[in-house]
Structures are given as C-alpha cells and as structure tokens.
Design an enzyme around this catalytic site. Sequence first.
Site, PDB file in Angstrom:
ATOM      1  N   ARG A  15     -24.071 -44.022  32.019  1.00  0.00           N
ATOM      2  CA  ARG A  15     -25.520 -43.172  31.873  1.00  0.00           C
ATOM      3  C   ARG A  15     -26.005 -43.110  33.241  1.00  0.00           C
ATOM      4  NH1 ARG A  15     -25.831 -47.960  28.492  1.00  0.00           N
ATOM      5  NH2 ARG A  15     -26.019 -47.460  26.296  1.00  0.00           N
ATOM      6  N   LYS A  22     -28.428 -50.619  29.840  1.00  0.00           N
ATOM      7  CA  LYS A  22     -29.685 -50.690  29.183  1.00  0.00           C
ATOM      8  C   LYS A  22     -30.230 -51.952  28.787  1.00  0.00           C
ATOM      9  CE  LYS A  22     -31.001 -47.083  26.435  1.00  0.00           C
ATOM     10  NZ  LYS A  22     -30.800 -46.213  25.139  1.00  0.00           N
ATOM     11  N   HIS A  68     -24.754 -36.073  30.962  1.00  0.00           N
ATOM     12  CA  HIS A  68     -24.441 -36.894  29.712  1.00  0.00           C
ATOM     13  C   HIS A  68     -23.410 -36.308  28.869  1.00  0.00           C
ATOM     14  CE1 HIS A  68     -26.202 -40.212  27.838  1.00  0.00           C
ATOM     15  NE2 HIS A  68     -25.933 -39.877  26.701  1.00  0.00           N
ATOM     16  N   ARG A  93     -20.485 -38.226  29.493  1.00  0.00           N
ATOM     17  CA  ARG A  93     -20.516 -39.509  28.507  1.00  0.00           C
ATOM     18  C   ARG A  93     -19.723 -39.165  27.335  1.00  0.00           C
ATOM     19  NH1 ARG A  93     -22.431 -44.872  27.989  1.00  0.00           N
ATOM     20  NH2 ARG A  93     -23.827 -45.248  26.323  1.00  0.00           N
ATOM     21  N   HIS A 124     -23.045 -49.588  23.247  1.00  0.00           N
ATOM     22  CA  HIS A 124     -23.999 -49.525  22.224  1.00  0.00           C
ATOM     23  C   HIS A 124     -24.082 -50.589  21.433  1.00  0.00           C
ATOM     24  CE1 HIS A 124     -23.092 -44.853  22.221  1.00  0.00           C
ATOM     25  NE2 HIS A 124     -24.150 -45.154  23.058  1.00  0.00           N
ATOM     26  N   TYR A 163     -21.205 -40.072  19.707  1.00  0.00           N
ATOM     27  CA  TYR A 163     -20.750 -39.664  20.992  1.00  0.00           C
ATOM     28  C   TYR A 163     -19.288 -39.201  20.722  1.00  0.00           C
ATOM     29  CZ  TYR A 163     -24.332 -41.400  23.589  1.00  0.00           C
ATOM     30  OH  TYR A 163     -25.714 -41.705  24.335  1.00  0.00           O
TER      31      TYR A 163
END
Length: 273
Positions: free
Chosen positions: A141, A163, A222, A225, A249, A258
Amino acid sequence: MDDTDIDPIRDYLQFREDGALGIRPLGENSLEHYETILRRMDLGLQAGILGSTTDEIRAWICRPGRSASTRSNYIAIVRGYVRWAVAERWIDYDTTVRLPNIPTPPGRPKPWPEEALADIRARAAAPWALAIDLSSYGGLRCIEISRLDREHVTSRVTRLWGKGGKYRDVPTHPYIWERVESMPAGPLMVGARTKMRMTPNSISVGVRAHLKTLGYPGFHNHMGRHRFGTRAYQTSGHDIRAVQELLGHSSIATSQRYVDVAEGALASAVAGL
C-alpha cells in the site's frame, strides 16, 4: 480560549487517532482521508457541518456525478463525526440519522494489464518507478511504501509496517531488490525538494500524475497491488490464504476483492463439469 483555537474537526480526528472508548483507531492514511472529506464538506456547507440540516448535508453528499461508493463513504464519515459532536455537546441532536443507507456493489479488482506494466516499467522515472514496483511485485500500500526504509529490505525478505501498526514479511522480488540494493540507508521514497520522507498521499498523487504523463490516465498505484494479488493467486495454485497473508488482510473476503479471475478460467471451469 481564543475562537481561532476552536476546531471540532481537529478534536474529532484526535479522538479517532487515540482509539478512545474502545473504537478502533484510524491509521495515518485514513486520518488524512477523513480530514480531507470533513474539511471539504465543512467549507461547502454554508453553516458548516454542525450547523447544517439533514437535507443540506444530503444535498452536498448526493451531488450529481458522485458514485454510490463515494456517497456511502462520505455518509459514513460524517455520521461518525456528528455522533461524536452530539456526545461532546457541540450540538444537541444528530442530523445524520435520516441520511440514506446507500447500497454499494462489491468492487471488482482492477489490476493493470501486464503489457501496460511492462511499458510503464520501461519508461517510468525515479522515484515513481520504485513505488510502482513495490506495489506490483510486493503488494505494498502507499502507506507501507511511505514507511519503508532501506534497512527493511534484504534480497530475501521485505519487512512491512502495515495498517493498524501490524508488521508482516513479504518475499523480496528480484525487480525490487535490483532497484533497492544500492540505495542509501533511510527512507526509500524521499521528496526531490524537501529531502524528507514522502507521505502516502504524495506517493499516491505523484504516481498517478506520472502515469498520466506516460499515457495512462486513470491508472493509479493501487492497481499494482491488485495485480500482485491476482498474480499471487494464480501462481500459488489458487491459495487464497497465501494471498491474504501476502496482502496483510485480516479477512479472506477482502483478499477475494483483489483477485481478478480471467474469463478463460471461468470458461474452463464450466467446460470441465
């Protein structure tokens, strides 16, 4: 206190950053997004968010041209802010109660085509070429690219700070190691003028602008990704758990969004029945 010191949006963002009252704290990228939307909305409404009616807030959010997903995102952000303002007694009642719940279909993955990626890699300039490789061959990311230092990358593995403050290790692709090996210690993405670590937003905006100059308007980092997730799924023998670990995730359902499934694969699946 001087009136210029009164800033409920600032106080709300601090509340969300701290994760008070058991609410999940927002990361740096999310805080930046929340502030952008709330400031824009506050300026766009004549009486500001906290002084506006439900109808005025709805009219601003539901302007023509905004997608269902954008409207849904804006409603979620302003609801959280207004409910906090009621609890903190900035206002007396929640003006977002009657805002509509807008259903949004799950988004389809948008990996950039392999031929486009090959062309981009051949012509992209520094520092954007590195950001493109990190997303396309490492699944990073923009916030992870921003946090990445040279010391975090070896020829074998790349240590990511993702994250929610979570760390994960991703195998280092040869293309990434080729770009990073000779770089000095410290941040990998540094502003040309500031000589400081680039923010996630500056990386995102910079890559998008650079891709436009290369003839790819609408492309963004993105998509790399998404490409990484799709290729990892294909080359791992369709192991969605492996994709989940590589992308960082918490939910497999998120990883599935994704992964792009080619039409040929669908046809083969039906033909084999």
